[in-house]
Motif scaffolding. Structure first.
Motif: not given
Length: 223
Positions: A188-200
């Motif tokens: 979960a942490y890795e998925r959230v982190l990857a998407r936040m970087v992409a969205y940001g």
């Protein structure tokens, strides 16, 4: 005769943990120092011995964990590739979600209370620590999008970037109830982190493109 409380290993940390929990559940006014001391297994004199008074205990429970978190945030640097910088930024701010003992959730609830009803401790935290970091973030974003000055658009962008992670702080349990595994559990942490970087990254790029587009034609004053 000394009236100081005995200094036992872990006493201070135990008091802070229980104070954070109780302050988060009840707020500053309704939280009892006696209840905090009973939960921590110490006598009431321990408050003055370690923290001076109730306000000192509250300040330490709120401010120090946030300072520890902010210390992990990379300094804003427009020379670092954007995705690399955002990854370090969100890794630091998502760290509470990796806490297994529930302490991070309690701290986030406490911070949520402060956002609604700021105390002097929170105002001090913002003025002395969060404010300067926010200003540095604005300057970095200005350079990245090619803005001539730090305008309101950059304020919107900076708040949008931080709001991504703040929502996970405040709403993690709600999100998890709607979709188990979205916040906690394997990967979960890795998925959230990857998407936040992409969205940001997408938000910063969109802000840059907005500034290249011609302003919309005004219809004000037309007959």
């Amino acid at each position: 005769m000394s009236t100081s409380a005995p200094s036992l290993p872990g006493t201070r940390e135990r008091m802070l943990a229980e104070a954070t929990r109780i302050f988060a559940d009840k707020g500053f006014d309704k939280a009892s120092t006696r209840e905090i001391c009973q939960a921590a297994g110490v006598n009431i004199g321990s408050i003055s011995y370690y923290f001076g008074d109730k306000q000192g205990l509250y300040r330490e429970a709120l401010v120090q964990p946030i300072l520890d978190l902010l210390a992990q945030v990379p300094a804003p640097d427009a020379e670092v590739p954007l995705q690399d910088w955002l990854r370090g930024f969100y890794q630091a701010l998502l760290a509470p979600l990796r806490s297994a003992d529930g302490s991070a959730a309690q701290l986030m609830r406490l911070l949520g209370r402060e956002m609604l009803e700021p105390s002097m401790a929170y105002e001090e935290l913002c003025a002395q620590h969060i404010g300067p970091q926010h200003a540095a973030l604005i300057e970095m974003l200005r350079l990245r999008v090619g803005a001539a000055e730090a305008d309101l658009g950059l304020q919107h962008l900076a708040h949008a970037l931080t709001a991504l992670v703040q929502d996970y702080w405040m709403s993690a349990d709600y999100m998890e109830a709607l979709a188990p595994g979205v916040v906690y559990g394997p990967g979960a942490y890795e998925r959230v982190l990857a998407r936040m970087v992409a969205y940001g990254s997408a938000m910063v790029e969109q802000e840059r493109l907005l500034r290249l587009a011609p302003p919309p034609l005004s219809t004000h004053g037309r007959s």
